[in-house]
Each structure stands twice: as C-alpha cells, then as structure tokens.
Design a protein around this motif. Sequence first.
Motif, mmCIF file in Angstrom:
data_model
loop_
_atom_site.group_PDB
_atom_site.id
_atom_site.type_symbol
_atom_site.label_atom_id
_atom_site.label_comp_id
_atom_site.label_asym_id
_atom_site.label_seq_id
_atom_site.Cartn_x
_atom_site.Cartn_y
_atom_site.Cartn_z
ATOM 1 N N LYS A 72 -9.466 -7.750 -2.858
ATOM 2 C CA LYS A 72 -9.572 -6.453 -3.527
ATOM 3 C C LYS A 72 -10.783 -5.659 -3.026
ATOM 4 N N TYR A 73 -10.871 -5.605 -1.689
ATOM 5 C CA TYR A 73 -12.004 -4.908 -1.066
ATOM 6 C C TYR A 73 -11.518 -3.992 0.048
ATOM 7 N N ILE A 74 -12.027 -2.749 0.067
ATOM 8 C CA ILE A 74 -11.810 -1.836 1.180
ATOM 9 C C ILE A 74 -13.171 -1.396 1.707
ATOM 10 N N ASP A 75 -13.233 -1.165 3.006
ATOM 11 C CA ASP A 75 -14.510 -0.799 3.616
ATOM 12 C C ASP A 75 -14.970 0.583 3.186
ATOM 13 N N LEU A 76 -14.034 1.538 3.190
ATOM 14 C CA LEU A 76 -14.377 2.922 2.846
ATOM 15 C C LEU A 76 -13.291 3.541 1.981
ATOM 16 N N PHE A 77 -13.702 4.200 0.910
ATOM 17 C CA PHE A 77 -12.770 5.007 0.130
ATOM 18 C C PHE A 77 -13.006 6.462 0.497
ATOM 19 N N GLU A 78 -11.913 7.167 0.763
ATOM 20 C CA GLU A 78 -12.016 8.539 1.245
ATOM 21 C C GLU A 78 -11.167 9.492 0.404
ATOM 22 N N PRO A 79 -11.788 10.282 -0.463
ATOM 23 C CA PRO A 79 -11.016 11.333 -1.138
ATOM 24 C C PRO A 79 -10.407 12.247 -0.075
ATOM 25 N N LYS A 93 -7.983 5.408 -10.926
ATOM 26 C CA LYS A 93 -6.594 5.006 -10.722
ATOM 27 C C LYS A 93 -6.298 4.762 -9.240
ATOM 28 N N SER A 94 -6.798 5.665 -8.398
ATOM 29 C CA SER A 94 -6.540 5.586 -6.960
ATOM 30 C C SER A 94 -7.210 4.361 -6.345
ATOM 31 N N ILE A 95 -8.486 4.163 -6.629
ATOM 32 C CA ILE A 95 -9.203 3.024 -6.050
ATOM 33 C C ILE A 95 -8.598 1.703 -6.500
ATOM 34 N N GLU A 96 -8.318 1.587 -7.793
ATOM 35 C CA GLU A 96 -7.789 0.325 -8.298
ATOM 36 C C GLU A 96 -6.402 0.025 -7.738
ATOM 37 N N ASN A 97 -5.634 1.075 -7.479
ATOM 38 C CA ASN A 97 -4.335 0.882 -6.849
ATOM 39 C C ASN A 97 -4.502 0.422 -5.395
ATOM 40 N N ILE A 98 -5.367 1.097 -4.651
ATOM 41 C CA ILE A 98 -5.565 0.782 -3.229
ATOM 42 C C ILE A 98 -6.074 -0.644 -3.039
ATOM 43 N N ARG A 156 -11.969 -0.764 16.352
ATOM 44 C CA ARG A 156 -12.470 -1.406 15.136
ATOM 45 C C ARG A 156 -12.257 -0.539 13.891
ATOM 46 N N PHE A 157 -12.123 0.755 14.103
ATOM 47 C CA PHE A 157 -11.966 1.674 12.963
ATOM 48 C C PHE A 157 -10.502 2.062 12.802
ATOM 49 N N PHE A 158 -10.013 1.928 11.568
ATOM 50 C CA PHE A 158 -8.631 2.289 11.248
ATOM 51 C C PHE A 158 -8.621 3.170 10.002
ATOM 52 N N ASN A 159 -7.678 4.110 9.970
ATOM 53 C CA ASN A 159 -7.563 5.011 8.828
ATOM 54 C C ASN A 159 -6.178 4.872 8.206
ATOM 55 N N ALA A 160 -6.154 4.653 6.897
ATOM 56 C CA ALA A 160 -4.892 4.490 6.172
ATOM 57 C C ALA A 160 -4.865 5.478 5.008
ATOM 58 N N GLY A 161 -3.738 5.515 4.296
ATOM 59 C CA GLY A 161 -3.635 6.437 3.178
ATOM 60 C C GLY A 161 -2.777 5.891 2.059
ATOM 61 N N GLU A 162 -3.217 6.117 0.837
ATOM 62 C CA GLU A 162 -2.469 5.685 -0.340
ATOM 63 C C GLU A 162 -1.122 6.398 -0.412
ATOM 64 N N PHE A 163 -1.043 7.584 0.145
ATOM 65 C CA PHE A 163 0.162 8.419 0.067
ATOM 66 C C PHE A 163 0.864 8.550 1.421
ATOM 67 N N TYR A 164 0.483 7.725 2.389
ATOM 68 C CA TYR A 164 1.105 7.753 3.713
ATOM 69 C C TYR A 164 2.404 6.951 3.716
ATOM 70 N N GLY A 165 3.369 7.417 2.966
ATOM 71 C CA GLY A 165 4.626 6.697 2.888
ATOM 72 C C GLY A 165 5.823 7.623 3.024
ATOM 73 N N SER A 166 6.964 7.100 2.698
ATOM 74 C CA SER A 166 8.204 7.858 2.795
ATOM 75 C C SER A 166 8.502 8.557 1.473
ATOM 76 N N ARG A 167 9.561 9.334 1.466
ATOM 77 C CA ARG A 167 9.965 9.991 0.222
ATOM 78 C C ARG A 167 10.346 8.973 -0.837
ATOM 79 N N ASP A 168 10.894 7.864 -0.374
ATOM 80 C CA ASP A 168 11.347 6.832 -1.305
ATOM 81 C C ASP A 168 10.236 5.879 -1.724
ATOM 82 N N ASP A 169 9.201 5.786 -0.893
ATOM 83 C CA ASP A 169 8.126 4.827 -1.179
ATOM 84 C C ASP A 169 6.800 5.375 -0.649
ATOM 85 N N SER A 170 6.074 6.046 -1.495
ATOM 86 C CA SER A 170 4.812 6.676 -1.081
ATOM 87 C C SER A 170 3.741 5.650 -0.739
ATOM 88 N N LEU A 171 3.921 4.407 -1.183
ATOM 89 C CA LEU A 171 2.915 3.366 -0.968
ATOM 90 C C LEU A 171 3.199 2.513 0.272
#
Length: 235
Positions: free
Chosen positions: A116-123, A104-109, A45-60
């Motif tokens: 436009k809802y995320i369960d948890l924001f994690e610095p 900036k980070s939250i509004e992008n995510i 049920r728990f998943f972890n993602a990242g705003e910067f978990y991307g490739s060199r060409d596409d960080s998103l």
Amino acid sequence: MAATPKRIPIEGSTGYGLMTLTMNKIVPQDQAFETINNAIKDGVRFFNAGEFYGSRDDSLLNLKYLKAYFKKYPENRSKMIISVKGIIDPVTFTPDTSPENIKKSIENIISFFPNKYIDLFEPARMDLKHPVEDVVKSIIPYIESGNVGGISLSEVKGETIERANKIYPISCVEVEYSMWSTEPLTNGTNEVCKKYGIPIIAYSPLGGGFLTDSKMMKPLRLTTVSLKLLMNTLS
C-alpha cells in the motif's frame, strides 16, 4: 513523530507514461508487461500512471494492470519510481481537490500497490476551489503514515508551485512541453523549478505524435515523457 520533509529523487533523462496502455485503445496485458520490462531494461526508472487511465467500462484498468504486473514481476517494484495521478472524476474528467476526495483517491490508489505504497501522488489538476496549500496539507498525512513517498504536481504555473513548495518539498512537476506548448517558459514554471531544483516532467515532447507521424496524430499524449531538467537545458 512527523517524517522529515523530503523529495523523491527522479532518476534518468527519460521516463515512461502508462496512459496509452489502458486508455482508449487497450493494449493486451502480456504486451503491456513486456513493454514495461523493456523500458526497465533500457534504464527507465520513472513511470507515470493514473487512477482514471482506463476504458469506458473500467476506469481503474491502469491500476489493475499495475497490480497484476507486480504480482507477476514483484522484483521490479524496487526498480521503479511511480507517480500516480488522481482526484479526477472518471466520467466528467473534472478535478476535485477537496480533502475528502484526496483521501478517497489516495486510499483507492494505494490498494493496488504492494505494501500500500506509492512513490508519488499527483493531483492531476487543480480545481480552483481549494488552495494548493490545502491540497498539499491533505496529502502530507499519507506521507507521514508511509503510504506515499512524495508529491508531484501537474499542469500548474510557477506561482502555484512556489506556494505548494513552501508547505512541502515538491518532487517534480509534470507539464506539456513541445514546439506547440511552450507555456512552461512563460508562466513561471521553468523559473520556479530552476530556483528550487525541481525536475520538470515534460510530456508530449514530440507534439502528440506530430513529429513522428502526422497521420497518427490523435488527441492523446505520447507514452514516453521527457525527464530532462528544463531548468538546465532551456534556461
């Protein structure tokens, strides 16, 4: 009217980290979606993602995968608690927890998520320039607006968790924990989380692949994260 401070419940003893689906070696989208579906079928049920978990060409790319996944499987969004790391510069990989960058980070995510809802924001890290109290205070308006459910912290010591939790209840804390990384037991993390009943998200529990196949060991974290409450199992 301000929302009542609350923690987002973390369900299950295991979760799934989405980093290695889109970072360094990119997993084809259909295969990535099948992997997520299989995890859900297995009770994750728990998943972890990242705003910067991307490739060199596409960080998103990680967020783009999730957006496409929920477009294809909208019924699965309610089955998942997703914590998303942010505030990291995708080029320098340095943290910036200034109020402006948190905004900036939250509004992008949230722009990638249904409603436009995320369960948890994690610095992802603290930048040591901005007190954790101010970091938490910068996130609270998004909880009150209904865009963020709660707050997770990453790679912090017990003192930092204690200070943050006084401002707003912390839902969980993600730290590396394995035979090679036992710092959570000595830096106050385990003690403070046990005190407040905060689940510890223990990532890389098998040593980044060392315990499964030493030939495959790379400077990457395992995609599977342990959600066992260390305050109960290790105290």
